[in-house]
Design an enzyme around this catalytic site. Sequence first.
Site, PDB file in Angstrom:
ATOM      1  N   LYS A   1       0.818  -1.219   0.000  1.00  0.00           N
ATOM      2  CA  LYS A   1       0.000   0.000   0.000  1.00  0.00           C
ATOM      3  C   LYS A   1       0.859   1.279   0.000  1.00  0.00           C
ATOM      4  CE  LYS A   1      -4.021  -2.170   2.208  1.00  0.00           C
ATOM      5  NZ  LYS A   1      -5.010  -2.079   3.329  1.00  0.00           N
TER       6      LYS A   1
ATOM      7  N   PHE B   1     -15.519   3.914   6.741  1.00  0.00           N
ATOM      8  CA  PHE B   1     -14.130   4.234   6.379  1.00  0.00           C
ATOM      9  C   PHE B   1     -13.885   4.234   4.874  1.00  0.00           C
ATOM     10  CE2 PHE B   1     -14.223  -0.379   7.397  1.00  0.00           C
ATOM     11  CZ  PHE B   1     -13.730  -0.913   6.218  1.00  0.00           C
TER      12      PHE B   1
ATOM     13  N   ARG C   1      -2.130 -14.194   4.744  1.00  0.00           N
ATOM     14  CA  ARG C   1      -2.863 -13.537   5.835  1.00  0.00           C
ATOM     15  C   ARG C   1      -2.083 -13.675   7.156  1.00  0.00           C
ATOM     16  NH1 ARG C   1      -7.074 -10.125   4.544  1.00  0.00           N
ATOM     17  NH2 ARG C   1      -7.596 -10.323   6.736  1.00  0.00           N
TER      18      ARG C   1
ATOM     19  N   THR D   1      -5.696  -6.773  10.754  1.00  0.00           N
ATOM     20  CA  THR D   1      -5.966  -5.488  10.084  1.00  0.00           C
ATOM     21  C   THR D   1      -5.441  -4.307  10.906  1.00  0.00           C
ATOM     22  OG1 THR D   1      -8.002  -6.501   9.249  1.00  0.00           O
ATOM     23  CG2 THR D   1      -7.806  -4.100   9.042  1.00  0.00           C
TER      24      THR D   1
ATOM     25  N   ARG E   1       2.310  -6.262   9.461  1.00  0.00           N
ATOM     26  CA  ARG E   1       1.567  -5.119  10.003  1.00  0.00           C
ATOM     27  C   ARG E   1       2.067  -4.728  11.401  1.00  0.00           C
ATOM     28  NH1 ARG E   1      -4.339  -6.897   7.577  1.00  0.00           N
ATOM     29  NH2 ARG E   1      -4.335  -5.518   5.763  1.00  0.00           N
TER      30      ARG E   1
ATOM     31  N   ASN F   1      -2.064   0.359   6.680  1.00  0.00           N
ATOM     32  CA  ASN F   1      -1.537  -0.875   7.276  1.00  0.00           C
ATOM     33  C   ASN F   1      -0.674  -1.684   6.305  1.00  0.00           C
ATOM     34  OD1 ASN F   1      -3.606  -1.804   5.689  1.00  0.00           O
ATOM     35  ND2 ASN F   1      -4.783  -2.737   7.347  1.00  0.00           N
TER      36      ASN F   1
ATOM     37  N   HIS G   1      -2.245  -5.414   1.567  1.00  0.00           N
ATOM     38  CA  HIS G   1      -3.536  -6.078   1.373  1.00  0.00           C
ATOM     39  C   HIS G   1      -3.262  -7.524   1.009  1.00  0.00           C
ATOM     40  CE1 HIS G   1      -7.535  -7.081  -0.174  1.00  0.00           C
ATOM     41  NE2 HIS G   1      -6.886  -7.704  -1.142  1.00  0.00           N
TER      42      HIS G   1
ATOM     43  N   GLU H   1      -9.783 -10.992  -7.390  1.00  0.00           N
ATOM     44  CA  GLU H   1      -8.847  -9.875  -7.212  1.00  0.00           C
ATOM     45  C   GLU H   1      -7.653  -9.983  -8.163  1.00  0.00           C
ATOM     46  OE1 GLU H   1      -9.869  -8.767  -2.552  1.00  0.00           O
ATOM     47  OE2 GLU H   1      -7.934  -9.673  -3.025  1.00  0.00           O
TER      48      GLU H   1
HETATM   49  N1  UDP Z   1      -9.830  -0.180   7.112  1.00  0.00           N
HETATM   50  C1  UDP Z   1      -9.924   1.065   7.720  1.00  0.00           C
HETATM   51  N2  UDP Z   1     -10.641   1.175   8.892  1.00  0.00           N
HETATM   52  C2  UDP Z   1     -11.264   0.105   9.461  1.00  0.00           C
HETATM   53  C3  UDP Z   1     -11.169  -1.147   8.844  1.00  0.00           C
HETATM   54  C4  UDP Z   1     -10.443  -1.271   7.673  1.00  0.00           C
HETATM   55  O1  UDP Z   1      -9.377   2.051   7.225  1.00  0.00           O
HETATM   56  O2  UDP Z   1     -11.903   0.269  10.511  1.00  0.00           O
HETATM   57  C5  UDP Z   1      -9.060  -0.309   5.854  1.00  0.00           C
HETATM   58  C6  UDP Z   1      -7.691  -0.989   6.050  1.00  0.00           C
HETATM   59  O3  UDP Z   1      -6.751  -0.405   5.158  1.00  0.00           O
HETATM   60  C7  UDP Z   1      -8.011  -2.422   5.659  1.00  0.00           C
HETATM   61  C8  UDP Z   1      -9.000  -2.213   4.513  1.00  0.00           C
HETATM   62  O4  UDP Z   1      -9.785  -1.101   4.930  1.00  0.00           O
HETATM   63  O5  UDP Z   1      -6.845  -3.139   5.294  1.00  0.00           O
HETATM   64  C9  UDP Z   1      -9.905  -3.387   4.215  1.00  0.00           C
HETATM   65  O6  UDP Z   1     -10.524  -3.809   5.404  1.00  0.00           O
HETATM   66  P1  UDP Z   1     -10.697  -5.349   5.767  1.00  0.00           P
HETATM   67  O7  UDP Z   1     -11.626  -5.439   6.919  1.00  0.00           O
HETATM   68  O8  UDP Z   1     -11.058  -6.118   4.518  1.00  0.00           O
HETATM   69  O9  UDP Z   1      -9.244  -5.762   6.295  1.00  0.00           O
HETATM   70  P2  UDP Z   1      -8.042  -6.621   5.661  1.00  0.00           P
HETATM   71  O10 UDP Z   1      -8.649  -7.774   4.896  1.00  0.00           O
HETATM   72  O11 UDP Z   1      -7.238  -5.693   4.777  1.00  0.00           O
HETATM   73  O12 UDP Z   1      -7.236  -7.068   6.863  1.00  0.00           O
END
Ligand code: UDP
Length: 140
Positions: free
Chosen positions: A11, A59, A87, A93, A104, A114, A117, A128
């Site tokens: 990112k 968000f 993952r 996250t 992370r 973070n 992705h 994707e």
């Molecule tokens: N995100 C955010 N605020 C939140 C949750 C998620 O800004 O409260 C952003 C963060 O960059 C995250 C992305 O949205 O990686 C996608 O969220 P997801 O829940 O799918 O998390 P991930 O799969 O990336 O761990």
Amino acid sequence: MAKERTLSIIKPDATQRNITGKIIDRLENAGLRVVAQKRLKLTKEQAEGFYAVHKERPFFNDLVSFMTSGPVVVQVLEGDDAVAKNREVMGATNPADAAPGTIRADFAESIEANSVHGSDAPETAEQEIAFFFKDDEIVG
Ligand code: UDP
């Protein structure tokens, strides 16, 4: 274990700090192989499309702004159990919840910025990967 592919994005917070190599090192050390990679600046339309599943979330607009704020590196990673393995090496996250030693935990700046992705399931990974890569751009 089946050989699998997953979509990874380094990112803008990470490209900005010039730590893409450090992140790729973590992925490779976990047994994941980069079989496709490109650096690009996402358009607003691309970021909105990629994160369409989150469009009702509070968000969403900030996330789209963040993801278009600088270059990203999109990658296809291949390996045994690649989706779950990626993952695991990414961590939770929210970096505050991420296990020690994960990408992370070590690099993320916030729950939004973070650093990485990773697809959350094999079906999502397929969609994707197709969002960013043609079949002949992936060289396993
Ligand atoms: N995100 C955010 N605020 C939140 C949750 C998620 O800004 O409260 C952003 C963060 O960059 C995250 C992305 O949205 O990686 C996608 O969220 P997801 O829940 O799918 O998390 P991930 O799969 O990336 O761990």
